[in-house]
Motif scaffolding. Structure first.
Motif, PDB file in Angstrom:
ATOM      1  N   VAL A  25     -16.916  14.047  15.949  1.00 52.99           N
ATOM      2  CA  VAL A  25     -16.374  14.286  16.967  1.00 52.99           C
ATOM      3  C   VAL A  25     -15.860  13.253  17.249  1.00 52.99           C
ATOM      4  CG1 VAL A  25     -15.224  15.321  18.700  1.00 52.99           C
ATOM      5  CG2 VAL A  25     -16.552  16.580  16.806  1.00 52.99           C
ATOM      6  N   ARG A  26     -14.491  12.296  17.726  1.00 57.96           N
ATOM      7  CA  ARG A  26     -14.330  10.616  17.800  1.00 57.96           C
ATOM      8  C   ARG A  26     -13.183  11.129  19.272  1.00 57.96           C
ATOM      9  NH1 ARG A  26     -12.159   7.395  12.789  1.00 57.96           N
ATOM     10  NH2 ARG A  26     -13.184   8.500  10.811  1.00 57.96           N
ATOM     11  N   ASP A  27     -14.073   9.376  20.409  1.00 53.99           N
ATOM     12  CA  ASP A  27     -13.639   9.811  21.608  1.00 53.99           C
ATOM     13  C   ASP A  27     -12.194   9.963  21.253  1.00 53.99           C
ATOM     14  OD1 ASP A  27     -16.566   9.842  22.815  1.00 53.99           O
ATOM     15  OD2 ASP A  27     -16.425   7.748  22.712  1.00 53.99           O
ATOM     16  N   SER A  28     -11.181  10.353  22.201  1.00 53.90           N
ATOM     17  CA  SER A  28      -9.991  10.224  21.919  1.00 53.90           C
ATOM     18  C   SER A  28      -9.544   8.106  22.461  1.00 53.90           C
ATOM     19  CB  SER A  28      -9.559  11.158  23.528  1.00 53.90           C
ATOM     20  OG  SER A  28     -10.123  12.543  23.416  1.00 53.90           O
ATOM     21  N   GLY A  29      -8.608   8.077  21.656  1.00 53.36           N
ATOM     22  CA  GLY A  29      -8.281   7.027  21.329  1.00 53.36           C
ATOM     23  C   GLY A  29      -7.358   7.164  20.357  1.00 53.36           C
ATOM     24  N   THR A 130     -10.276  23.491  -6.893  1.00 53.35           N
ATOM     25  CA  THR A 130      -8.437  24.107  -6.378  1.00 53.35           C
ATOM     26  C   THR A 130      -7.074  23.305  -6.621  1.00 53.35           C
ATOM     27  OG1 THR A 130     -10.371  25.088  -4.498  1.00 53.35           O
ATOM     28  CG2 THR A 130      -7.984  24.975  -4.535  1.00 53.35           C
ATOM     29  N   GLN A 131      -6.561  24.120  -7.253  1.00 49.11           N
ATOM     30  CA  GLN A 131      -4.988  23.722  -7.266  1.00 49.11           C
ATOM     31  C   GLN A 131      -4.529  23.297  -5.760  1.00 49.11           C
ATOM     32  OE1 GLN A 131      -2.086  23.847 -11.075  1.00 49.11           O
ATOM     33  NE2 GLN A 131      -1.236  24.934 -10.059  1.00 49.11           N
ATOM     34  N   VAL A 132      -3.518  22.373  -6.089  1.00 51.75           N
ATOM     35  CA  VAL A 132      -3.248  21.808  -4.148  1.00 51.75           C
ATOM     36  C   VAL A 132      -1.911  21.194  -5.473  1.00 51.75           C
ATOM     37  CG1 VAL A 132      -4.883  22.452  -2.865  1.00 51.75           C
ATOM     38  CG2 VAL A 132      -4.156  20.043  -3.784  1.00 51.75           C
ATOM     39  N   ASP A 133      -0.939  21.896  -3.975  1.00 49.28           N
ATOM     40  CA  ASP A 133       0.406  20.983  -4.320  1.00 49.28           C
ATOM     41  C   ASP A 133       0.680  19.699  -2.765  1.00 49.28           C
ATOM     42  OD1 ASP A 133       2.440  22.954  -5.659  1.00 49.28           O
ATOM     43  OD2 ASP A 133       1.736  24.261  -3.930  1.00 49.28           O
ATOM     44  N   MET A 134       0.259  18.741  -3.525  1.00 48.72           N
ATOM     45  CA  MET A 134       0.074  17.116  -3.009  1.00 48.72           C
ATOM     46  C   MET A 134       1.263  16.568  -3.354  1.00 48.72           C
ATOM     47  SD  MET A 134      -3.003  15.950  -1.586  1.00 48.72           S
ATOM     48  CE  MET A 134      -4.281  16.042  -3.085  1.00 48.72           C
ATOM     49  N   LEU A 135       2.004  16.265  -1.590  1.00 47.35           N
ATOM     50  CA  LEU A 135       2.467  14.352  -1.835  1.00 47.35           C
ATOM     51  C   LEU A 135       1.663  13.446  -1.920  1.00 47.35           C
ATOM     52  CD1 LEU A 135       3.657  15.717   1.654  1.00 47.35           C
ATOM     53  CD2 LEU A 135       5.394  16.518   0.239  1.00 47.35           C
ATOM     54  N   MET A 136       2.181  13.130  -3.497  1.00 46.74           N
ATOM     55  CA  MET A 136       1.327  11.836  -3.504  1.00 46.74           C
ATOM     56  C   MET A 136       1.997  10.747  -3.294  1.00 46.74           C
ATOM     57  SD  MET A 136      -1.360  13.081  -5.384  1.00 46.74           S
ATOM     58  CE  MET A 136      -1.742  11.146  -6.145  1.00 46.74           C
ATOM     59  N   ASP A 137       2.783  10.607  -2.362  1.00 45.81           N
ATOM     60  CA  ASP A 137       3.699   9.104  -2.164  1.00 45.81           C
ATOM     61  C   ASP A 137       3.020   9.129  -0.400  1.00 45.81           C
ATOM     62  OD1 ASP A 137       5.911   9.759  -4.228  1.00 45.81           O
ATOM     63  OD2 ASP A 137       7.176  10.276  -2.680  1.00 45.81           O
ATOM     64  N   LEU A 138       2.237  10.764   0.239  1.00 38.39           N
ATOM     65  CA  LEU A 138       1.759   9.875   1.579  1.00 38.39           C
ATOM     66  C   LEU A 138       0.511   9.379   1.117  1.00 38.39           C
ATOM     67  CD1 LEU A 138       2.507  12.519   3.823  1.00 38.39           C
ATOM     68  CD2 LEU A 138       3.028  10.469   4.454  1.00 38.39           C
ATOM     69  N   VAL A 139      -0.298   9.888  -0.175  1.00 40.02           N
ATOM     70  CA  VAL A 139      -1.239   8.925  -0.295  1.00 40.02           C
ATOM     71  C   VAL A 139      -1.706   7.581  -0.600  1.00 40.02           C
ATOM     72  CG1 VAL A 139      -3.624   9.772  -1.601  1.00 40.02           C
ATOM     73  CG2 VAL A 139      -1.624  11.395  -1.329  1.00 40.02           C
ATOM     74  N   GLY A 140      -2.821   7.047   0.577  1.00 36.41           N
ATOM     75  CA  GLY A 140      -2.760   5.745   1.115  1.00 36.41           C
ATOM     76  C   GLY A 140      -1.989   5.128   2.162  1.00 36.41           C
ATOM     77  N   GLN A 141      -1.279   5.943   2.877  1.00 32.24           N
ATOM     78  CA  GLN A 141      -0.108   5.392   3.320  1.00 32.24           C
ATOM     79  C   GLN A 141      -1.053   5.311   5.279  1.00 32.24           C
ATOM     80  OE1 GLN A 141       3.109   4.348   2.778  1.00 32.24           O
ATOM     81  NE2 GLN A 141       2.975   4.397   1.580  1.00 32.24           N
ATOM     82  N   GLU A 142      -0.130   4.213   5.434  1.00 29.95           N
ATOM     83  CA  GLU A 142      -1.491   3.872   7.274  1.00 29.95           C
ATOM     84  C   GLU A 142      -0.152   4.185   8.414  1.00 29.95           C
ATOM     85  OE1 GLU A 142      -5.309   0.727   6.263  1.00 29.95           O
ATOM     86  OE2 GLU A 142      -2.577  -0.401   5.317  1.00 29.95           O
ATOM     87  N   VAL A 143      -0.797   4.939   9.516  1.00 28.42           N
ATOM     88  CA  VAL A 143      -0.780   4.768  10.483  1.00 28.42           C
ATOM     89  C   VAL A 143      -1.771   4.526  11.465  1.00 28.42           C
ATOM     90  CG1 VAL A 143       1.097   6.457   9.646  1.00 28.42           C
ATOM     91  CG2 VAL A 143      -1.237   7.559   9.987  1.00 28.42           C
ATOM     92  N   LEU A 144      -1.271   4.307  13.288  1.00 26.73           N
ATOM     93  CA  LEU A 144      -1.835   4.599  13.971  1.00 26.73           C
ATOM     94  C   LEU A 144      -2.227   6.148  14.129  1.00 26.73           C
ATOM     95  CD1 LEU A 144      -3.601   2.575  15.922  1.00 26.73           C
ATOM     96  CD2 LEU A 144      -1.475   2.207  17.211  1.00 26.73           C
ATOM     97  N   VAL A 145      -2.988   6.547  15.038  1.00 24.85           N
ATOM     98  CA  VAL A 145      -3.305   8.277  14.855  1.00 24.85           C
ATOM     99  C   VAL A 145      -3.664   8.196  16.812  1.00 24.85           C
ATOM    100  CG1 VAL A 145      -4.031  10.562  14.656  1.00 24.85           C
ATOM    101  CG2 VAL A 145      -3.703   8.972  12.834  1.00 24.85           C
ATOM    102  N   GLY A 146      -3.173   8.739  17.439  1.00 25.85           N
ATOM    103  CA  GLY A 146      -3.635   9.043  19.200  1.00 25.85           C
ATOM    104  C   GLY A 146      -4.485  10.278  18.818  1.00 25.85           C
ATOM    105  N   LEU A 147      -5.991   9.888  18.944  1.00 26.36           N
ATOM    106  CA  LEU A 147      -6.630  11.115  18.480  1.00 26.36           C
ATOM    107  C   LEU A 147      -7.098  11.855  19.928  1.00 26.36           C
ATOM    108  CD1 LEU A 147      -7.582  12.613  15.919  1.00 26.36           C
ATOM    109  CD2 LEU A 147      -9.575  11.642  15.624  1.00 26.36           C
ATOM    110  N   ILE A 148      -6.871  13.362  20.291  1.00 33.01           N
ATOM    111  CA  ILE A 148      -7.590  13.321  21.235  1.00 33.01           C
ATOM    112  C   ILE A 148      -9.064  14.778  21.057  1.00 33.01           C
ATOM    113  CG2 ILE A 148      -7.467  15.401  22.928  1.00 33.01           C
ATOM    114  CD1 ILE A 148      -4.574  14.286  23.440  1.00 33.01           C
ATOM    115  N   LYS A 149     -10.231  14.108  21.647  1.00 37.81           N
ATOM    116  CA  LYS A 149     -10.878  14.830  21.977  1.00 37.81           C
ATOM    117  C   LYS A 149     -11.128  16.158  22.465  1.00 37.81           C
ATOM    118  CE  LYS A 149     -15.836  13.958  22.133  1.00 37.81           C
ATOM    119  NZ  LYS A 149     -17.384  13.482  22.820  1.00 37.81           N
TER     120      LYS A 149
END
Length: 248
Positions: A25-29, A130-149
């Motif tokens: 669990v990460r600190d909020s940031g 397990t077989q899943v429906d993957m969004l391959m276009d999203l894999v490898g993409q980077e974002v800045l995430v506001g994560l709350i603890k």
């Protein structure tokens, strides 16, 4: 037809607004994270979720964004509020922001591919292919995430099979806001054609190092709103998604 084709957007429903309301669990940031996995699942009731595993050098952050209601409620990506207005589901807002801020496309325009990954099975009590429906276009993409603890109740089943608070608590992370990595802009700021990113600093001041209490005792505390960034001149109309563009 794409599995996500029903996840369309319309001018009749307000788009995302800026408000503050797996691994350790990460600190909020604010954390720059890369999408390692992004796949779609459905609940037994028919609700659709985007399951995302974000990654950086410190580990993983897993989040499930519920994008639609269940079959009994129409399977929509919106709900009707007390004022009888349509509002997008929070999970859909996050999922759509993720694709807009990385690929420059709304999630409803993307296709899925069948892929096999290791997922935990409650029946096997272990990870199994397990077989899943993957969004391959999203894999490898980077974002800045506001994560709350946040602190939440540990729930247990009662005699009727319903989950109720046990009196014990646990800590977890929740994705609260997604920003474009290259310039820290939010979906709302881009739609408003703001000249610069402002909300990331508002969010960070509100949440960095804080813990949100989402237990039964502390429900609805620590979620006060924050002002929206001022829109640039002429930014009142809803622009097309081409305004976002894919990240370089």
């Amino acid at each position: 037809m794409s599995l996500l084709a029903a996840l369309t957007t319309t001018d009749e429903i307000a788009t995302a607004k800026d408000s503050v309301g797996g691994s350790r669990v990460r600190d909020s940031g604010l954390y720059p994270l890369k999408v390692a996995l992004a796949y779609v699942t459905k609940s037994s009731g028919g609700a659709m979720a985007l399951n995302v595993t974000f990654k950086d050098d410190d580990g993983e952050v897993r989040q499930q964004f519920w994008m639609t209601s269940g079959t009994a409620k129409g399977g929509h990506n919106y709900y009707i509020d007390k004022q009888n207005q349509k509002q997008y589901l929070p999970g859909f807002i996050h999922a759509n922001a993720l694709t807009l801020l990385t690929l420059g496309k709304e999630i409803g325009s993307l296709d899925t591919e069948k892929k096999v990954i290791n997922l935990y099975s409650a029946e096997s009590k272990a990870e199994v292919p397990t077989q899943v429906d993957m969004l391959m276009d999203l894999v490898g993409q980077e974002v800045l995430v506001g994560l709350i603890k946040q602190t939440v109740d540990k729930n247990v089943k009662d005699a009727a099979g319903n989950y109720i608070p046990s009196g014990e608590t646990r800590e977890e992370n929740e994705v609260d806001k997604i920003f474009r990595l290259k310039d820290k802009m939010t979906e709302a700021e881009i739609r408003a054609q703001a000249e610069q990113a402002n909300f990331f600093a508002v969010w960070e001041q509100k949440w960095a190092g804080k813990v949100k209490d989402k237990t039964t005792k502390g429900a609805n505390t620590g979620t006060a709103g924050a002002p929206r960034p001022a829109a640039a001149a002429g930014g009142n109309s809803r622009p097309t998604t081409s305004l976002f563009g894919a990240q370089a």
